[in-house]
Design a protein around this motif. Structure first.
Motif, PDB file in Angstrom:
ATOM      1  N   THR A 295       0.834  -1.204   0.000  1.00  0.00           N
ATOM      2  CA  THR A 295       0.000   0.000   0.000  1.00  0.00           C
ATOM      3  C   THR A 295       0.871   1.256   0.000  1.00  0.00           C
ATOM      4  N   MET A 296       1.782   1.333   0.966  1.00  0.00           N
ATOM      5  CA  MET A 296       2.539   2.571   1.142  1.00  0.00           C
ATOM      6  C   MET A 296       3.679   2.705   0.141  1.00  0.00           C
ATOM      7  N   GLY A 297       4.444   1.629  -0.052  1.00  0.00           N
ATOM      8  CA  GLY A 297       5.566   1.714  -0.988  1.00  0.00           C
ATOM      9  C   GLY A 297       5.084   2.106  -2.380  1.00  0.00           C
ATOM     10  N   ILE A 314      12.185  -1.994  -4.873  1.00  0.00           N
ATOM     11  CA  ILE A 314      12.631  -3.349  -4.540  1.00  0.00           C
ATOM     12  C   ILE A 314      11.525  -4.102  -3.810  1.00  0.00           C
ATOM     13  N   GLU A 315      11.229  -5.300  -4.304  1.00  0.00           N
ATOM     14  CA  GLU A 315      10.303  -6.178  -3.574  1.00  0.00           C
ATOM     15  C   GLU A 315      11.022  -7.484  -3.245  1.00  0.00           C
ATOM     16  N   ARG A 316      10.296  -8.374  -2.571  1.00  0.00           N
ATOM     17  CA  ARG A 316      10.948  -9.592  -2.079  1.00  0.00           C
ATOM     18  C   ARG A 316      11.366 -10.538  -3.199  1.00  0.00           C
ATOM     19  N   PHE A 373       7.064  -4.475   5.783  1.00  0.00           N
ATOM     20  CA  PHE A 373       6.151  -4.765   6.896  1.00  0.00           C
ATOM     21  C   PHE A 373       6.564  -4.027   8.167  1.00  0.00           C
ATOM     22  N   GLU A 374       5.568  -3.714   8.991  1.00  0.00           N
ATOM     23  CA  GLU A 374       5.832  -3.011  10.254  1.00  0.00           C
ATOM     24  C   GLU A 374       6.371  -4.020  11.270  1.00  0.00           C
ATOM     25  N   ASP A 375       7.631  -4.410  11.073  1.00  0.00           N
ATOM     26  CA  ASP A 375       8.219  -5.439  11.925  1.00  0.00           C
ATOM     27  C   ASP A 375       9.693  -5.075  12.094  1.00  0.00           C
ATOM     28  N   VAL A 378      12.368  -7.346  10.422  1.00  0.00           N
ATOM     29  CA  VAL A 378      12.411  -7.231   8.956  1.00  0.00           C
ATOM     30  C   VAL A 378      13.076  -5.901   8.565  1.00  0.00           C
ATOM     31  N   LYS A 379      12.673  -4.832   9.241  1.00  0.00           N
ATOM     32  CA  LYS A 379      13.210  -3.512   8.883  1.00  0.00           C
ATOM     33  C   LYS A 379      14.708  -3.430   9.197  1.00  0.00           C
ATOM     34  N   ARG A 380      15.127  -4.023  10.307  1.00  0.00           N
ATOM     35  CA  ARG A 380      16.565  -3.976  10.645  1.00  0.00           C
ATOM     36  C   ARG A 380      17.382  -4.688   9.578  1.00  0.00           C
ATOM     37  N   THR A 398      12.843   5.575   6.708  1.00  0.00           N
ATOM     38  CA  THR A 398      11.838   4.553   6.978  1.00  0.00           C
ATOM     39  C   THR A 398      10.466   5.202   7.057  1.00  0.00           C
ATOM     40  N   ASN A 399       9.473   4.487   6.539  1.00  0.00           N
ATOM     41  CA  ASN A 399       8.094   4.978   6.591  1.00  0.00           C
ATOM     42  C   ASN A 399       7.350   4.355   7.779  1.00  0.00           C
ATOM     43  N   THR A 400       8.091   3.885   8.769  1.00  0.00           N
ATOM     44  CA  THR A 400       7.436   3.206   9.891  1.00  0.00           C
ATOM     45  C   THR A 400       6.348   4.067  10.541  1.00  0.00           C
ATOM     46  N   SER A 401       5.314   3.395  11.059  1.00  0.00           N
ATOM     47  CA  SER A 401       4.224   4.101  11.722  1.00  0.00           C
ATOM     48  C   SER A 401       4.530   4.330  13.197  1.00  0.00           C
ATOM     49  N   TYR A 402       5.212   3.374  13.813  1.00  0.00           N
ATOM     50  CA  TYR A 402       5.392   3.430  15.267  1.00  0.00           C
ATOM     51  C   TYR A 402       6.816   3.091  15.724  1.00  0.00           C
TER      52      TYR A 402
END
Ligand code: NAI
Length: 645
Positions: A295-297, A314-316, A373-375, A378-380, A398-402
């Motif tokens: 959605t966001m990317g 880039i995707e998986r 993903f908001e994880d 994964v982000k690290r 990063t586009n992280t929410s939290y």
């Protein structure tokens, strides 16, 4: 330097307004125009006038600082002197001709414009309406339905539409002033504008227009007042309609709503100032990388493409990369179908996109934005990989929410180049960009965030690091309190109704169903071990998620979406009642005022805490976040503004 100058070339007077940066119509400009108009009447040599502006634009509006406190000479008098001049005045238009600027252009007898010019009457965005003849003059030049759209919607039109509708007489392909002078020499004046008939008013069903507009404006009074002024223009003699318009304008300029909207206007203008003040040079935005095409990317990539950047996404794996491309292509197609972008631009934008699963393609991207993903794990991993492949000068966002931006930055060897860029969904539409400044974020990264906001035409607000930054932290706080209200006796649709009556486009529960309940659920689960013992906690949302009710995407959330229209759902009411009983509450009735009062108090308390902790740079920034990102009605000014009102 004089703000208005008059020089005579042969028999043509050239009157030039020079009030940088946007030639705002302030008192000095009005005085200068009035004096120039008198001189034109006195000097018998003059047979025509070219009115133009120095700099990049014709008058872009009145001086907002003078609103509510108008100083003489008033604009209507100045415009009357121009409109009744013994010689034709030609307005030479360029840039953005807005508000009082367009009223000035309409007071002139002819209008010629450069190709990129945009024209509009955006006054409703400030809680007022055109107060110097705009509602009376515009429908005498263009058909009433267009006048209604322009004045009640506040959006400008481009020169092609203006030309076709009759607002502009001629397009200047070559030198604007030369073309305007030629027009002034040969101009044959028609009937004075105010003696002409209003165009196409008989086709308007005023009551239906009013009903539709009342629904759309959600409590904002200016659009409805503007419609009433246009109706008066259609039904009254011009002089009476002008007087009625002026009365409405003066009344609205003193209204609470206009004060609130002006606060938001200035707050938006000042937001992100610290990003502009830095001496550092932003990295190039010609090419940018995006990781994750969900959605966001996909939304962020679309925003970048529409702004003219090339994007490497880039995707998986190859399949996910192809899906991301399709998502972006369909968003671009939908934008083109809506008329938001020209069809040619859609193809050109897509041609600037490359999707892949190998980070090597990012090597020459000076900016990379992560939206996986908001994880944290994964982000690290993503950041560790970026750190490995990206040149040291690249900025990583990063586009992280939290999640904690400092922890992510620490996963890299160069934390100074890491920051948060929190976009809002849909990212190619929503104007807000929260720029999250980590402990070690450096000035190049911050300057780049500022440049990116300008590039994407977004409003940047700087936030420090905390759970949810400014916006999601406030939303989590009031969401939590709304769930307490559910436990105490309220129902989701009642809370939504209270918020919508206040002016939110959508209530909290409808919004949650739209964006999905899972991200906040994951965040609550992550915090489960850290909650202080004895802290009040409502399990209602968790139980909905456990039942698979994740919102629209699963057909059910706070509402049931399996039919044609969203319905309240007995299963949800049952869960709420069970949780009320478990928490020991006797359910009671909540009125709209009580619900909204509680929501506001929680927003204000959390906002104050955010300020005290130095997370937000100002109260006004918090209002910008809530109005531009969370549907808080602009005509109420934002929670912090209301707390002071
Ligand atoms: P999503 O689930 O729609 O998209 C995530 C995408 O990342 C998926 O397409 C997935 O295949 C891809 N992905 C996962 N791991 C990857 C990896 N290692 N390398 C490359 N691609 C990978 O999620 P959504 O909603 O787009 O959220 C993404 C981020 O944006 C999250 O951090 C979220 O908190 C944040 N965010 C979400 C908002 C929303 O309204 N959905 C608003 C603002 C921020």
């Amino acid at each position: 330097m004089q703000t208005v100058t008059l020089t005579v070339h042969g028999s043509i007077a050239h009157i030039v307004i020079g009030n940088p940066p946007v030639n705002a119509l302030n008192q000095a400009v009005r005085q200068g125009l009035a004096a120039a108009a008198e001189q034109v009447e006195r000097d018998a040599v003059i047979t025509g006038v070219v009115l133009s502006c120095a700099g990049r634009t014709f008058v872009s509006g009145a001086d907002i600082n003078e609103l509510g406190n108008p100083l003489e000479p008033f604009l209507p008098e100045v415009l009357r002197a121009i409109a009744t001049s013994r010689v034709p005045w030609i307005a030479a238009l360029k840039g953005t001709v807005l508000g009082g600027g367009l009223e000035l252009a309409m007071a002139c007898h002819g209008r010629i414009a450069q190709p990129q010019t945009r024209l509009g009457l955006p006054e409703v965005n400030l809680g007022i309406l055109p107060g110097s003849g705009g509602t009376v003059c515009l429908p005498r030049l263009v058909p009433m339905d267009l006048a209604i759209r322009m004045i009640t919607g506040g959006k400008p039109v481009d020169v092609a539409e203006a030309l076709q509708a009759g607002l502009v007489d001629q397009l200047a392909e070559g030198d604007l002033i030369e073309a305007a002078e030629a027009m002034a020499r040969t101009f044959v004046p028609g009937l004075p504008l105010l003696e002409r008939l209003v165009r196409g008013a008989e086709a308007i069903d005023w009551d239906a227009e009013e009903r539709a507009l009342a629904r759309k404006s959600r409590g904002a009074e200016a659009p409805l007042e503007a419609l009433a002024a246009l109706r008066a223009a259609a039904q009254l003699p011009a002089a009476e309609a002008l007087a009625a318009e002026r009365e409405r304008f003066l009344r609205l300029s003193l209204s609470d709503q206009s004060r609130a909207l002006r606060h938001v206007f200035f707050a938006e203008r000042n937001a992100g100032r610290s990003l502009r003040d830095t001496e550092a040079t932003p990295v190039s935005l010609d090419q940018a990388g995006v990781i994750g095409g969900g959605t966001m990317g996909a939304g962020i990539a679309t925003a970048l493409l529409l702004a003219g950047s090339s994007v490497r996404l880039i995707e998986r794996d190859a399949e996910a990369a192809e899906k991301a491309r399709e998502r972006i292509a369909s968003t671009l197609a939908a934008s083109a179908a809506r008329g938001a972008i020209p069809a040619g631009e859609q193809t050109a934008a897509l041609a600037r996109l490359a999707t892949a699963s190998d980070y090597a393609v990012l090597a020459d991207c000076p900016l990379v934005i992560e939206a996986v993903f908001e994880d944290m794990a994964v982000k690290r991993e993503v950041f560790a990989e970026l750190d490995r492949v990206m040149p040291a000068g690249a900025v990583l966002a990063t586009n992280t929410s939290y999640l904690d931006v400092n922890v992510l930055a620490d996963a890299t060897a160069h934390p100074a180049r890491v920051l948060g860029l929190h976009f809002f969904s849909p990212a190619h539409v929503m104007k807000l960009l929260e720029v999250v400044r980590g402990r070690n974020t450096g000035s190049t990264a911050l300057a780049t965030a500022g440049a990116l906001a300008r590039h994407l035409k977004k409003i940047a607000v700087v936030s420090g690091v905390c759970d949810g930054f400014i916006g999601n932290r406030i939303m989590s706080a009031y969401r939590r309190d709304c769930e307490f209200m559910l436990e105490e006796g309220a129902l989701p649709h009642q809370i939504d109704a209270a918020m919508e009556a206040f002016g939110f486009a959508m209530g909290l529960y409808k919004v949650q169903d739209m964006s999905g309940l899972d991200i906040a659920w994951a965040q609550r689960k992550a915090r489960a071990g850290h909650r202080p013992a004895g802290e009040r906690y409502s399990r209602i949302a968790d139980r909905l998620c456990e039942a698979g009710r994740l919102g629209r995407k699963t057909g059910k959330g706070w509402y049931d979406y399996t039919g044609d229209t969203p319905q309240t759902d007995a299963e949800v009411a049952k869960i709420i009642e069970e949780e009320s009983a478990r928490a020991g509450f006797e359910r009671r009735t909540f009125g709209e005022a009580e619900i909204m009062g509680r929501i506001l108090r929680v927003m204000q308390a959390e906002g104050q805490a955010i300020l005290n902790e130095g997370i937000a740079e100002s109260e006004a920034d918090i209002d910008v976040v809530m109005t531009a990102g969370y549907g808080f009605p602009g005509h109420k000014g934002g929670p912090m503004f209301l707390a002071r009102a």
